[in-house]
Design a protein around this motif. Structure first.
Motif, PDB file in Angstrom:
ATOM      1  N   GLN A 195       0.810  -1.222   0.000  1.00 48.56           N
ATOM      2  CA  GLN A 195       0.000   0.000   0.000  1.00 48.56           C
ATOM      3  C   GLN A 195       0.844   1.273   0.000  1.00 48.56           C
ATOM      4  O   GLN A 195       0.463   2.291   0.557  1.00 48.56           O
ATOM      5  CB  GLN A 195      -0.970   0.015   1.196  1.00 48.56           C
ATOM      6  CG  GLN A 195      -2.013  -1.077   1.155  1.00 48.56           C
ATOM      7  CD  GLN A 195      -2.942  -0.945  -0.045  1.00 48.56           C
ATOM      8  OE1 GLN A 195      -3.331   0.142  -0.425  1.00 48.56           O
ATOM      9  NE2 GLN A 195      -3.268  -2.069  -0.670  1.00 48.56           N
TER      10      GLN A 195
ATOM     11  N   SER B 272      -5.335  -5.998   1.866  1.00 47.58           N
ATOM     12  CA  SER B 272      -4.055  -5.511   2.375  1.00 47.58           C
ATOM     13  C   SER B 272      -4.198  -4.124   2.993  1.00 47.58           C
ATOM     14  O   SER B 272      -3.422  -3.741   3.863  1.00 47.58           O
ATOM     15  CB  SER B 272      -3.008  -5.510   1.265  1.00 47.58           C
ATOM     16  OG  SER B 272      -3.459  -4.762   0.164  1.00 47.58           O
ATOM     17  N   GLU B 273      -5.211  -3.353   2.547  1.00 47.77           N
ATOM     18  CA  GLU B 273      -5.417  -2.037   3.158  1.00 47.77           C
ATOM     19  C   GLU B 273      -5.656  -2.174   4.661  1.00 47.77           C
ATOM     20  O   GLU B 273      -5.135  -1.399   5.459  1.00 47.77           O
ATOM     21  CB  GLU B 273      -6.611  -1.323   2.520  1.00 47.77           C
ATOM     22  CG  GLU B 273      -6.406  -0.918   1.069  1.00 47.77           C
ATOM     23  CD  GLU B 273      -6.821  -2.020   0.100  1.00 47.77           C
ATOM     24  OE1 GLU B 273      -7.138  -3.132   0.550  1.00 47.77           O
ATOM     25  OE2 GLU B 273      -6.818  -1.744  -1.117  1.00 47.77           O
ATOM     26  N   PHE B 274      -6.470  -3.169   5.030  1.00 48.51           N
ATOM     27  CA  PHE B 274      -6.774  -3.325   6.454  1.00 48.51           C
ATOM     28  C   PHE B 274      -5.583  -3.890   7.208  1.00 48.51           C
ATOM     29  O   PHE B 274      -5.358  -3.563   8.373  1.00 48.51           O
ATOM     30  CB  PHE B 274      -8.019  -4.204   6.634  1.00 48.51           C
ATOM     31  CG  PHE B 274      -9.264  -3.527   6.163  1.00 48.51           C
ATOM     32  CD1 PHE B 274      -9.743  -2.405   6.847  1.00 48.51           C
ATOM     33  CD2 PHE B 274      -9.927  -3.937   5.028  1.00 48.51           C
ATOM     34  CE1 PHE B 274     -10.869  -1.736   6.402  1.00 48.51           C
ATOM     35  CE2 PHE B 274     -11.058  -3.270   4.581  1.00 48.51           C
ATOM     36  CZ  PHE B 274     -11.539  -2.169   5.270  1.00 48.51           C
ATOM     37  N   VAL B 276      -2.447  -3.245   6.491  1.00 48.73           N
ATOM     38  CA  VAL B 276      -1.512  -2.133   6.681  1.00 48.73           C
ATOM     39  C   VAL B 276      -2.020  -1.167   7.756  1.00 48.73           C
ATOM     40  O   VAL B 276      -1.247  -0.539   8.475  1.00 48.73           O
ATOM     41  CB  VAL B 276      -1.295  -1.395   5.334  1.00 48.73           C
ATOM     42  CG1 VAL B 276      -0.505  -0.131   5.526  1.00 48.73           C
ATOM     43  CG2 VAL B 276      -0.577  -2.308   4.350  1.00 48.73           C
ATOM     44  N   MET B 277      -3.334  -1.071   7.859  1.00 45.86           N
ATOM     45  CA  MET B 277      -3.951  -0.173   8.836  1.00 45.86           C
ATOM     46  C   MET B 277      -3.737  -0.656  10.274  1.00 45.86           C
ATOM     47  O   MET B 277      -3.714   0.150  11.213  1.00 45.86           O
ATOM     48  CB  MET B 277      -5.455  -0.161   8.534  1.00 45.86           C
ATOM     49  CG  MET B 277      -6.248   1.015   8.983  1.00 45.86           C
ATOM     50  SD  MET B 277      -8.010   0.648   8.708  1.00 45.86           S
ATOM     51  CE  MET B 277      -8.217   1.020   6.983  1.00 45.86           C
TER      52      MET B 277
ATOM     53  N   GLN C 158      -5.538   4.399   4.363  1.00 42.63           N
ATOM     54  CA  GLN C 158      -5.811   3.008   3.998  1.00 42.63           C
ATOM     55  C   GLN C 158      -7.290   2.803   3.729  1.00 42.63           C
ATOM     56  O   GLN C 158      -7.661   2.042   2.837  1.00 42.63           O
ATOM     57  CB  GLN C 158      -5.316   2.052   5.088  1.00 42.63           C
ATOM     58  CG  GLN C 158      -3.803   2.067   5.283  1.00 42.63           C
ATOM     59  CD  GLN C 158      -3.050   1.916   3.983  1.00 42.63           C
ATOM     60  OE1 GLN C 158      -3.499   1.260   3.047  1.00 42.63           O
ATOM     61  NE2 GLN C 158      -1.891   2.557   3.876  1.00 42.63           N
TER      62      GLN C 158
END
Lengths: 299, 308, 400
Positions: A195, B272-274, B276-277, C158
């Motif tokens: 990301q 993957s956003e979650f 990385v979060m 994100q």
């Protein structure tokens, strides 16, 4: 403070109106291009910069000149640059090198129908006849790399580090997976999208995680892969690259690099513009048309 | 499943990820305990990373690399102190200025002096005899298989705690940060103490940068830290200005980060956003539950004026 | 009618003196860097000025750049006056933009003004809730707001990446390219472009081509909204009890508590407002400029660092919403002009970043000199205090 600033601004404005405006008029083909990262990123922006330098070598400095604004992550800053170039009337071709700049071109091009725009990576010309679009079929080189990796893996595990699931990054990764599946259906492909296009520390640990899970071959796309490349080098693993040549950095780890040769597209666009066609066409770099080149590393 | 996720390598990764945070956040702790907020950490880290890298790139000497990083950190620390202490500039803004300067300058120097990303051979992992062979719970791999700077970072935690809590210098730092007027009345030179803490902070930030460029990553690229220094500042608040607390924060944050990378690597189908979060969210939640009265240095961000 | 005297004018000139001196000092150091790169400093700064204010379009772009900075700065004034350090402008902007663009897309069949009004309100609310969350955690759980806002910035990015690549993805992008962006908002939902009609003779005087200033530029009504709200917030902060309470907590938390104020509620309120204004910055960027939301994975691509630049502008503006107006324009000009300099002289983008850093450091350092002067002047007759705990802003001087 407010009065200070107001007064100061007035003075500034007064000074500015005294400045001369430069303007050039000649037969040189002038290009202006804006790109998100730096021209030495070993990746996306460098591939375009190198292509423009190459064209300049071919055509000669008296025939071809270009201005390049790098490091323009901020989409709105690119909008200012593109508008400035378009409005100046000095450029034969204005390039927006980044898929995030598409909306700008969509709004700007109709306002300047006499200026030719090119943008990528995308196939969409928005139905405008002064916009060229270009994109690499990054999945092709991805497939080649993947197929080779599938053959070469000893452990049967291959690690991929990507930025976000977008544009040519996604194409490359999807092509790579397909390539591995074709040559070695039993091999496992571990994919991490971190990301971010720039987070080298995170990309490095993502590579380390793949290695810990058994990967003996790594690949990845975007600027932050310099971290994973160093991991491959240190641990004696194999590295497959894309966008620009990373052969020097990867040294003996580098196996194969897919390189974007934008000059193939640019030559054609320049010829078109010189003939008076300002856009309306969409180009795809492929292995067949020489826009994509596979370059072996030192491995 | 669980064994697949919580592997020894995840914990080893946590230790590596935490190292730059520990250096930078310990340095920031010194500054903040004396009342100076330095938001420019990330910029100093980048300069340290570049100079450390460049010294090694040219000379091949790791000692010179560390020295270069410490020196540039010291210089930028002193410059920050001059702006925040002597010129009493608003610390939030001047820090952002220092950050931008370091971000731009390190990249500029990199472009001019090196060009495209190169790699160097940095600090190699040191396998501590006997200990690094401990198989039990992977302890050898987790704790005793790292490069020198990793050990230095963790060694600095008790040292910093000792300095802050048990030495006269530490007492002076805390006095200056808690009540500069009283400290001044006691004859402590407030400005000098703050210069020293901010300079220490600068040096540790420089070292934090070098720990990336010549020990953990062994490459340099523009914006190598990508905002790591700001997280380090946040971790100082997490650790409530205590070295061990700061270390705890760095380890927690890095652990979740290592975990999310492992989960992604295993293709577990979590967006993957979650993933990385996660470290950011969990750090906040942890603080909600660990909530207690803070002992924030009362004079933090407040310039001291003797009222001349 | 006041007695005529040169003294106030002289004072005014001395007040502004440190600023140009600081800029000159910053430019002197920057010149060394430019010389090292074989670029002519004089040419560089001329190009910078020209890029910022040299043409009608340049001035418009400077103002466009200033709009989100000003919105964020207004909120920062409230937060910092209330003793809360909001570093979360970036995340709050993103949340405002996400909520605003979703609203605009959902209401696409409604009349234009309904879409605009609803999107702006929802954007404000989303930013406010996100900022308020940090305020709530600080007030009731003792979670430091610097920590929570830095972390929440990343969370917002994100979330944006996820939504733009999933539920909010433009259907036309679902295929090959997959660029994470929303669909375009309908044309009627765009904030109208702002054109100023000036008398013909004024236009002639400056040699402008037409009397419709900014007609062919991207300047939009967001500027007007920001300026109006800056004035409103100035009044709220200094002329109402709500503002008085917020400032009282910021001035001295303990005293405010003894005075019977609900300190926690004021903190949450300050962060709600700060977040709301950052949210406005986000939604106005979408409605006025970009017409859709897209991400390159980082916060920077969308926010252009306005969440941080807003802090700098607010502090340069003396934490006064009205002072933030010229400060934001100054920063807008600096950023836009620097880009022009990069294009004209082909200097690396990194140099621009470094010079911006130098300017910030030098200008903020110069404030000590104006503060000293202001203090000396204030030591004489004290201006009528609006409230006991409300010390006037350090640079809030009477302009009359």
């Amino acid at each position: 403070m407010k009065t200070r600033f107001t007064l100061f601004l007035v003075v500034v404005l007064a000074l500015v109106s005294l400045l001369p405006v430069a303007r050039a008029q000649d037969d040189v083909f002038r290009v202006a291009a804006v790109a998100p990262s730096a021209t030495n990123d070993l990746a996306f922006s460098q591939s375009m910069y190198d292509a423009l330098v190459k064209i300049q070598e071919e055509m000669g400095e008296d025939q071809f000149q270009f201005d390049f604004q790098e490091g323009t992550f901020v989409v709105d800053d690119a909008a200012v640059a593109l508008r400035d170039w378009a409005a100046s009337g000095e450029y034969d071709l204005v390039i927006a090198h980044g898929s995030q700049y598409g909306s700008i071109i969509e709004e700007l091009a109709p306002e300047f129908p006499e200026v030719s725009f090119a943008w990528g990576t995308d196939v969409n010309t928005f139905g405008l006849d002064n916009v060229f679009a270009y994109t690499p079929a990054a999945d092709q080189g991805g497939f080649v790399n993947g197929a080779m990796a599938g053959f070469m893996t000893q452990s049967g595990v291959i690690g991929v580090i990507g930025p976000i699931e977008v544009g040519d990054a996604k194409l490359y990764v999807d092509g790579f997976k397909a390539g591995v599946a074709a040559s070695n259906p039993d091999a496992q492909v571990l994919v991490t999208y971190i990301q971010s296009f720039s987070d080298v520390p995170l990309a490095t640990e993502a590579a380390n995680a793949h290695v810990a899970n058994g990967a003996d071959i790594l690949t990845g796309t975007a600027q932050m892969v310099v971290g994973p490349i160093a991991v491959a080098k240190e641990k004696g693993l194999k590295w497959f690259g894309t966008q620009s040549s990373q052969a020097e950095l990867a040294a003996e780890s580098g196996v194969m690099f897919q390189i974007y040769r934008w000059e193939v597209v640019l030559r054609d666009i320049i010829a078109k513009v010189q003939e008076g066609t300002l856009g309306g066409e969409s180009y795809t770099l492929t292995l067949a048309n020489g826009g994509l080149v596979m370059e072996p590393g030192q491995q | 499943m669980i064994e697949q996720i919580f592997t020894a390598s995840v914990f080893a990764s946590m230790i590596r990820l935490a190292t730059p945070y520990i250096f930078a956040a310990l340095g920031e702790t010194f500054g903040q305990r004396s009342g100076v907020l330095n938001l420019g950490v990330d910029g100093i880290m980048l300069m340290g990373a570049f100079f450390g890298f460049y010294a090694v790139y040219i000379t091949g000497s790791l000692v010179l690399g560390v020295a270069a990083a410490l020196l540039i950190g010291l210089l930028l620390g002193l410059a920050t102190a001059f702006v925040s202490v002597t010129l009493k500039a608003e610390q939030g803004i001047s820090g952002i200025g220092v950050y931008l300067f370091g971000l731009g300058m390190s990249e500029l120097l990199f472009q001019r002096l090196i060009g495209t990303p190169k790699s160097v051979s940095g600090f190699p992992p040191i396998h501590i005899p006997v200990l690094s062979d401990i198989q039990f719970l992977g302890i050898g791999q987790i704790f005793f298989n790292h490069n020198l700077l990793v050990y230095v970072a963790f060694a600095l935690v008790p040292i910093s705690a000792f300095i802050l809590n048990r030495t006269t210098f530490g007492l002076m730092i805390r006095a200056v940060g808690q009540n500069p007027e009283a400290a001044d009345a006691m004859g402590i030179n407030v400005a000098r103490v703050r210069y020293m803490t901010v300079a220490i902070g600068g040096m540790l930030s420089g070292l934090a940068g070098a720990s990336l460029s010549i020990a953990l990553l062994n490459v340099f690229q523009q914006n190598l830290t990508s905002g790591l220094g700001f997280i380090a500042v946040a971790l100082v608040y997490f650790g409530r200005w205590k070295p061990f607390g700061v270390m705890g924060g760095a380890l927690l944050f890095s652990f979740v980060n290592a975990l999310q990378l492992q989960v992604s690597s295993l293709n577990l189908n979590i967006p993957s956003e979650f993933a990385v979060m996660a470290p950011y969210v969990i750090t906040i939640i942890a603080l909600v539950f660990a909530s207690k009265q803070t002992e924030k240095p009362t004079a933090l961000t407040k310039p001291f004026d003797r009222g001349e | 009618m006041r007695e005529f005297s040169l003294k106030p004018l002289w004072n005014r000139l001395l007040d502004i003196a440190p600023l140009p001196v600081a800029l000159l000092a910053a430019f002197a150091v920057a010149s060394l860097l430019l010389l090292a790169l074989n670029a002519a400093p004089g040419q560089a700064f001329a190009s910078m000025l020209q890029g910022a204010f040299g043409t009608e379009n340049a001035t418009a772009e400077t103002l466009v750049k200033a709009i989100p900075i000003l919105f964020v700065a207004i909120g920062i004034c409230v937060a910092f006056r209330g003793g809360v350090t909001n570093i979360g402008g970036e995340g709050q902007m993103i949340m405002g933009a996400l909520a605003g663009v979703t609203t605009a897309l959902l209401l696409k069949d409604a009349p234009g003004f309904v879409i605009i009004l609803a999107s702006i309100l929802v954007g404000f609310a989303a930013g406010a809730l996100y900022g308020g969350l940090a305020g709530f955690l600080k007030a009731y759980f003792n979670v430091n707001e610097i920590l929570s806002t830095i972390m929440l910035n990343q969370v917002a990015v994100q979330l944006m990446n996820y939504l733009l690549n999933g539920p909010l993805l433009d259907p036309s992008e679902a295929g090959l390219n997959h660029i994470p962006k929303t669909a375009r908002i309908v044309e009627s939902a765009e904030l109208p472009r702002l054109a100023l009609t000036v008398p013909q003779f004024v236009a002639n005087l400056f040699g402008w081509e037409n009397a419709e200033l900014f007609a062919r530029t991207r300047l939009h009504y967001g500027l007007l909204l920001a300026i109006v709200l800056a004035i409103v917030m100035y009044i709220l902060l200094w002329r109402t009890t709500i503002g008085y309470r917020i400032r009282a907590v910021g001035q001295n938390e303990r005293a405010a508590r003894y005075a019977g104020l609900n300190v926690r509620r004021q903190m949450v309120l300050a962060m709600l407002l700060a977040g709301g204004f950052a949210g406005l910055a986000g939604v106005v960027q979408v409605l006025g400029l970009q017409y859709r939301l897209q991400t390159d994975g980082s916060p920077l691509g969308f926010t252009a660092n306005a969440g941080f630049n807003g802090i700098v502008a607010a502090l340069f503006g003396g934490l006064n919403p009205i002072g933030a107006i010229p400060a934001s324009v100054f920063f807008g000009g600096l950023l836009v002009g620097a880009q022009k300099m990069q294009r004209d002289l082909a200097v690396p983008a990194a140099l621009i970043t470094a010079i911006n850093g130098l300017i910030v450091v030098f200008v903020v350092s110069s404030q000590i000199f104006s503060k000293r002067r202001a203090r000396r002047r204030l030591a004489a007759p004290t201006p009528p205090a609006t409230a006991p705990a409300a010390a006037p802003a350090p640079v809030q001087e009477q302009t009359a």
